[in-house]
Design a protein around this motif. Sequence first.
Motif, PDB file in Angstrom:
ATOM      1  N   HIS A   1       6.185  -3.950   4.278  1.00  0.00           N
ATOM      2  CA  HIS A   1       7.313  -3.747   3.370  1.00  0.00           C
ATOM      3  C   HIS A   1       7.691  -2.269   3.328  1.00  0.00           C
ATOM      4  CE1 HIS A   1       7.109  -7.760   1.261  1.00  0.00           C
ATOM      5  NE2 HIS A   1       5.905  -7.720   1.827  1.00  0.00           N
ATOM      6  N   PHE A   2       8.988  -1.997   3.246  1.00  0.00           N
ATOM      7  CA  PHE A   2       9.468  -0.622   3.059  1.00  0.00           C
ATOM      8  C   PHE A   2       9.890  -0.471   1.608  1.00  0.00           C
ATOM      9  CE2 PHE A   2      12.509   2.912   3.402  1.00  0.00           C
ATOM     10  CZ  PHE A   2      11.723   3.820   4.103  1.00  0.00           C
ATOM     11  N   ILE A   3       9.108   0.332   0.848  1.00  0.00           N
ATOM     12  CA  ILE A   3       9.324   0.469  -0.594  1.00  0.00           C
ATOM     13  C   ILE A   3       9.314   1.946  -0.966  1.00  0.00           C
ATOM     14  CG2 ILE A   3       8.520  -0.189  -2.892  1.00  0.00           C
ATOM     15  CD1 ILE A   3       6.938  -2.448  -1.579  1.00  0.00           C
ATOM     16  N   GLN A   4      10.363   2.391  -1.616  1.00  0.00           N
ATOM     17  CA  GLN A   4      10.437   3.755  -2.147  1.00  0.00           C
ATOM     18  C   GLN A   4      10.140   4.807  -1.076  1.00  0.00           C
ATOM     19  OE1 GLN A   4       7.732   3.619  -5.498  1.00  0.00           O
ATOM     20  NE2 GLN A   4       8.930   2.058  -6.562  1.00  0.00           N
ATOM     21  N   GLY A   5      10.690   4.588   0.112  1.00  0.00           N
ATOM     22  CA  GLY A   5      10.623   5.591   1.163  1.00  0.00           C
ATOM     23  C   GLY A   5       9.399   5.565   2.046  1.00  0.00           C
ATOM     24  N   LYS A   6       8.479   4.596   1.821  1.00  0.00           N
ATOM     25  CA  LYS A   6       7.299   4.479   2.667  1.00  0.00           C
ATOM     26  C   LYS A   6       7.054   3.020   3.019  1.00  0.00           C
ATOM     27  CE  LYS A   6       4.659   8.657   1.557  1.00  0.00           C
ATOM     28  NZ  LYS A   6       3.336   9.185   1.161  1.00  0.00           N
ATOM     29  N   TRP A   7       6.233   2.818   4.057  1.00  0.00           N
ATOM     30  CA  TRP A   7       5.844   1.478   4.469  1.00  0.00           C
ATOM     31  C   TRP A   7       4.525   1.103   3.804  1.00  0.00           C
ATOM     32  CZ3 TRP A   7       9.063  -1.597   7.163  1.00  0.00           C
ATOM     33  CH2 TRP A   7      10.096  -0.993   7.886  1.00  0.00           C
ATOM     34  N   TYR A   8       4.426  -0.150   3.387  1.00  0.00           N
ATOM     35  CA  TYR A   8       3.193  -0.674   2.805  1.00  0.00           C
ATOM     36  C   TYR A   8       2.811  -1.963   3.520  1.00  0.00           C
ATOM     37  CZ  TYR A   8       3.852   2.768  -0.853  1.00  0.00           C
ATOM     38  OH  TYR A   8       4.005   3.953  -1.509  1.00  0.00           O
ATOM     39  N   ILE A   9       1.534  -2.082   3.828  1.00  0.00           N
ATOM     40  CA  ILE A   9       1.007  -3.298   4.428  1.00  0.00           C
ATOM     41  C   ILE A   9       0.116  -3.989   3.403  1.00  0.00           C
ATOM     42  CG2 ILE A   9      -0.485  -4.279   6.209  1.00  0.00           C
ATOM     43  CD1 ILE A   9       0.317  -1.974   8.036  1.00  0.00           C
ATOM     44  N   TYR A  10       0.414  -5.247   3.134  1.00  0.00           N
ATOM     45  CA  TYR A  10      -0.410  -6.073   2.260  1.00  0.00           C
ATOM     46  C   TYR A  10      -1.137  -7.090   3.133  1.00  0.00           C
ATOM     47  CZ  TYR A  10       2.533  -3.870  -1.229  1.00  0.00           C
ATOM     48  OH  TYR A  10       3.196  -2.934  -1.994  1.00  0.00           O
ATOM     49  N   TYR A  11      -2.425  -7.212   2.939  1.00  0.00           N
ATOM     50  CA  TYR A  11      -3.225  -8.068   3.802  1.00  0.00           C
ATOM     51  C   TYR A  11      -4.360  -8.697   3.003  1.00  0.00           C
ATOM     52  CZ  TYR A  11      -6.790  -4.400   3.714  1.00  0.00           C
ATOM     53  OH  TYR A  11      -7.741  -3.492   3.294  1.00  0.00           O
TER      54      TYR A  11
END
Length: 357
Positions: A104-114
């Motif tokens: 996900h791209f949130i608030q200017g950064k990428w986040y990986i949920y796993y």
Amino acid sequence: MKSAFTFLFIIVVLMLTYCNSAVSGDDEKPPEPECEFVNPIAHGQDPWAIKHGDSYYFIESAGGALHISKTQSLTTLKMNQQEVWSLPDHAGWNQHNLWAPELHFIQGKWYIYYAAGESGPPFTSQRSGVLESVSEDPFEGFIDKGQLYTGDDIETGEENKWAIDLTVLDLNGQLYAIWSGWEENRDTDHTPQHLYIAEMENPWTISGNRVKLSSPEEEWETGGELDLQEGPQILENEEGDVFIIYSTRESWLPAYRLGQLKLSDRNADPMNPDNWEKSGPVFMGTEDVIGAGHASFVKSQDGTEDWIVYHTKVSEEPGWDRYIHIQPFGWDQQGNPDFGTPVSAGVTLPKPAGECK
């Protein structure tokens, strides 16, 4: 002499014709037309694709690591994959069973949920974790932000609960985590799974206790080896209606399918289960497209079409050997997604709008 010359000329022409035929591969399958494709597009499972700018990003887990690819075409989601993170080799909660990552791209950064676990099988220790990119480029690396709290005592953070397939809803400026979980931790993975929601303080912190949104209670969700709901994904239409499209029935069997929750109003409280209306099944397999489920959703390259990316089983035998399929979908008069029927493998489809040269 003339006759001999003519005979030699014919022999040379035949040899050249044969050589050209061999080089061009006349006995091989001709290449697909530029603007068409057929399913499946790849081997794989739990497909997560996201469109950012004019590129599609695809993430999957394999060999205890997370791999991301970037492409301009939905039909080539797995091209040029690059490993961006792997499970730690030291003792900890996330040493094994890396499942179903989302990018996900949130608030200017990428986040990986796993999801990952301390041990297994049986898969009784699965929890949800989050990684944060070091920059706006997901290929430059990720920082491990730890395990998310998916339990019932946010004040103490004690007795975290089993959780997989976590996704994020950004609604009216508030982030919400939505995932598949157990009511109580147990010593068997043959345990019913429900959908939960909780508020988030930021992309890596759940700030409130979970609320159970939905359980597998309808006739089309039950009756098999294990009643479950998993793989929740957010989908919105142009009018701003919010949907959770989730998978139900057993992922390892042909009965796997999709169900739907629809928020009564965009300004309604998503933490209130009464504000979600369930319907289904909204998408399921056929005789030759087996176990269709665990989907994600993207726009076509030109933004005019909606596409579903999902996996199917390779055979009717129990197991997790799967293919990735894509196809367009529409909307009905009430604004609900109309996914239609899974398109059979080998059937020619037009490529997503905007991809043809």
